[in-house]
Design a protein around this motif. Structure first.
Motif, PDB file in Angstrom:
ATOM      1  N   ALA A   1       0.839  -1.204   0.000  1.00 26.88           N
ATOM      2  CA  ALA A   1       0.000   0.000   0.000  1.00 26.88           C
ATOM      3  C   ALA A   1       0.870   1.249   0.000  1.00 26.88           C
ATOM      4  O   ALA A   1       1.936   1.293   0.610  1.00 26.88           O
ATOM      5  N   ALA A   2       0.412   2.276  -0.708  1.00 24.38           N
ATOM      6  CA  ALA A   2       1.136   3.549  -0.739  1.00 24.38           C
ATOM      7  C   ALA A   2       0.951   4.268   0.593  1.00 24.38           C
ATOM      8  O   ALA A   2      -0.143   4.287   1.168  1.00 24.38           O
ATOM      9  N   LEU A   3       2.024   4.880   1.079  1.00 24.25           N
ATOM     10  CA  LEU A   3       2.003   5.626   2.329  1.00 24.25           C
ATOM     11  C   LEU A   3       2.138   7.128   2.112  1.00 24.25           C
ATOM     12  O   LEU A   3       1.798   7.911   2.995  1.00 24.25           O
ATOM     13  N   HIS A   4       2.633   7.506   0.935  1.00 23.29           N
ATOM     14  CA  HIS A   4       2.869   8.919   0.655  1.00 23.29           C
ATOM     15  C   HIS A   4       2.507   9.200  -0.798  1.00 23.29           C
ATOM     16  O   HIS A   4       2.704   8.356  -1.667  1.00 23.29           O
ATOM     17  N   ARG A   5       1.981  10.404  -1.025  1.00 19.52           N
ATOM     18  CA  ARG A   5       1.585  10.787  -2.388  1.00 19.52           C
ATOM     19  C   ARG A   5       2.015  12.226  -2.669  1.00 19.52           C
ATOM     20  O   ARG A   5       1.789  13.125  -1.849  1.00 19.52           O
ATOM     21  N   LEU A   6       2.638  12.405  -3.824  1.00 16.57           N
ATOM     22  CA  LEU A   6       2.967  13.730  -4.339  1.00 16.57           C
ATOM     23  C   LEU A   6       2.080  13.980  -5.544  1.00 16.57           C
ATOM     24  O   LEU A   6       2.057  13.164  -6.471  1.00 16.57           O
ATOM     25  N   SER A   7       1.351  15.104  -5.552  1.00 18.61           N
ATOM     26  CA  SER A   7       0.335  15.313  -6.580  1.00 18.61           C
ATOM     27  C   SER A   7       0.550  16.602  -7.337  1.00 18.61           C
ATOM     28  O   SER A   7       1.023  17.607  -6.778  1.00 18.61           O
ATOM     29  N   GLY A   8       0.179  16.558  -8.618  1.00 26.96           N
ATOM     30  CA  GLY A   8       0.111  17.731  -9.459  1.00 26.96           C
ATOM     31  C   GLY A   8      -1.319  17.933  -9.906  1.00 26.96           C
ATOM     32  O   GLY A   8      -2.256  17.424  -9.286  1.00 26.96           O
ATOM     33  N   GLU A   9      -1.518  18.642 -11.024  1.00 23.79           N
ATOM     34  CA  GLU A   9      -2.879  18.952 -11.467  1.00 23.79           C
ATOM     35  C   GLU A   9      -3.624  17.699 -11.915  1.00 23.79           C
ATOM     36  O   GLU A   9      -4.776  17.477 -11.520  1.00 23.79           O
ATOM     37  N   LYS A  10      -2.995  16.864 -12.730  1.00 22.74           N
ATOM     38  CA  LYS A  10      -3.663  15.683 -13.263  1.00 22.74           C
ATOM     39  C   LYS A  10      -2.842  14.405 -13.058  1.00 22.74           C
ATOM     40  O   LYS A  10      -3.206  13.357 -13.590  1.00 22.74           O
ATOM     41  N   SER A  11      -1.754  14.496 -12.330  1.00 27.38           N
ATOM     42  CA  SER A  11      -0.896  13.332 -12.146  1.00 27.38           C
ATOM     43  C   SER A  11      -0.368  13.290 -10.721  1.00 27.38           C
ATOM     44  O   SER A  11      -0.416  14.289  -9.996  1.00 27.38           O
ATOM     45  N   SER A  12       0.139  12.128 -10.317  1.00 26.72           N
ATOM     46  CA  SER A  12       0.678  11.980  -8.973  1.00 26.72           C
ATOM     47  C   SER A  12       1.704  10.862  -8.951  1.00 26.72           C
ATOM     48  O   SER A  12       1.740  10.001  -9.837  1.00 26.72           O
ATOM     49  N   VAL A  13       2.525  10.887  -7.907  1.00 26.30           N
ATOM     50  CA  VAL A  13       3.489   9.835  -7.610  1.00 26.30           C
ATOM     51  C   VAL A  13       3.121   9.260  -6.251  1.00 26.30           C
ATOM     52  O   VAL A  13       2.842  10.011  -5.312  1.00 26.30           O
ATOM     53  N   PHE A  14       3.082   7.940  -6.140  1.00 23.30           N
ATOM     54  CA  PHE A  14       2.770   7.315  -4.861  1.00 23.30           C
ATOM     55  C   PHE A  14       3.920   6.402  -4.446  1.00 23.30           C
ATOM     56  O   PHE A  14       4.572   5.777  -5.280  1.00 23.30           O
ATOM     57  N   ILE A  15       4.168   6.347  -3.135  1.00 23.20           N
ATOM     58  CA  ILE A  15       5.327   5.629  -2.618  1.00 23.20           C
ATOM     59  C   ILE A  15       4.958   4.929  -1.314  1.00 23.20           C
ATOM     60  O   ILE A  15       4.324   5.521  -0.440  1.00 23.20           O
ATOM     61  N   GLY A  16       5.365   3.657  -1.208  1.00 28.61           N
ATOM     62  CA  GLY A  16       5.232   2.900   0.030  1.00 28.61           C
ATOM     63  C   GLY A  16       6.557   2.249   0.358  1.00 28.61           C
ATOM     64  O   GLY A  16       7.571   2.507  -0.298  1.00 28.61           O
ATOM     65  N   GLU A  17       6.556   1.381   1.360  1.00 26.41           N
ATOM     66  CA  GLU A  17       7.807   0.720   1.733  1.00 26.41           C
ATOM     67  C   GLU A  17       8.241  -0.326   0.712  1.00 26.41           C
ATOM     68  O   GLU A  17       9.420  -0.637   0.588  1.00 26.41           O
TER      69      GLU A  17
END
Length: 209
Positions: free
Chosen positions: A78-94
């Motif tokens: 599961a993703a624990l952190h998300r970086l978002s823009g207008e229409k896109s995002s990056v998700f990161i977990g362990e």
């Protein structure tokens, strides 16, 4: 092996009415021992791509104690952190990370560079020991409010000779070979909301390859 569908020699680069609600690139990995990818990688990504992903937030799963996340297989990726823009995002977990874009789909020519620039940052971080799985997932939503949404697909399902009702219907199957694993999910009467002002209802067709 039978093909999923007849594929034309020349595929279109853009559809006039694209049903793609979200496209996701995801990879799962084993982290380098004694490191926290979910704590360190978001900062590295933000430093390089803050012009594209200017909002940072922890996901609800991040509030679950680490001891529980490690033993629950449903939370391991599961993703624990998300970086978002207008229409896109990056998700990161362990043990998981990826890139997501929402409708209107920008096309592979723009989505692919987003994936590659993120992978380069992840590779250079030296936080990942090895990749275990990678996938492209397309979540399609065919807008419809009718009571026969399954008729929109080339599909027929019967239970004891009776056509499967759409109430509470959720279909999932896997079509696998030596090259790929393909997970197909179908669910009518699905609602997707990406903004506070727009909610779309229809037939969900998801392909994770």
């Amino acid at each position: 092996m039978p093909a999923l569908a007849t594929v034309p020699h020349k595929l279109p680069t853009h559809l006039a009415q694209a049903p793609l609600a979200e496209a996701i690139f995801e990879f799962r990995f084993k982290p380098v021992p004694q490191t926290s990818v979910a704590q360190l990688l978001p900062g590295l990504v933000f430093a390089k791509l803050h012009d594209k992903y200017d909002r940072s937030e922890a996901t609800p799963v991040a509030g679950i104690p680490e001891q529980i996340r490690k033993v629950d297989p449903n939370l391991r990726y599961a993703a624990l952190h998300r970086l978002s823009g207008e229409k896109s995002s990056v998700f990161i977990g362990e043990q998981v990370a990826g890139v997501s874009v929402i409708e209107p789909y920008e096309g592979w020519q723009r989505f692919r560079p987003r994936i590659l620039e993120f992978l380069e940052i992840a590779r250079a971080s030296n936080l990942i020991e090895r990749v275990e799985r990678f996938s492209i997932k397309a979540i399609n939503l065919i807008p419809s409010t009718s009571g026969q949404q399954l008729d929109l697909l080339n599909l027929r399902l019967e239970i004891g000779g009776i056509r499967a009702p759409e109430t509470g219907f959720h279909f999932r199957t896997e079509l696998n070979d030596k090259a790929f694993s393909r997970i197909i999910e179908i669910q009518p009467n699905t609602q997707i909301q990406f903004t506070t002002s727009k909610t779309t209802t229809g037939l969900l067709l998801s392909l994770d390859c």
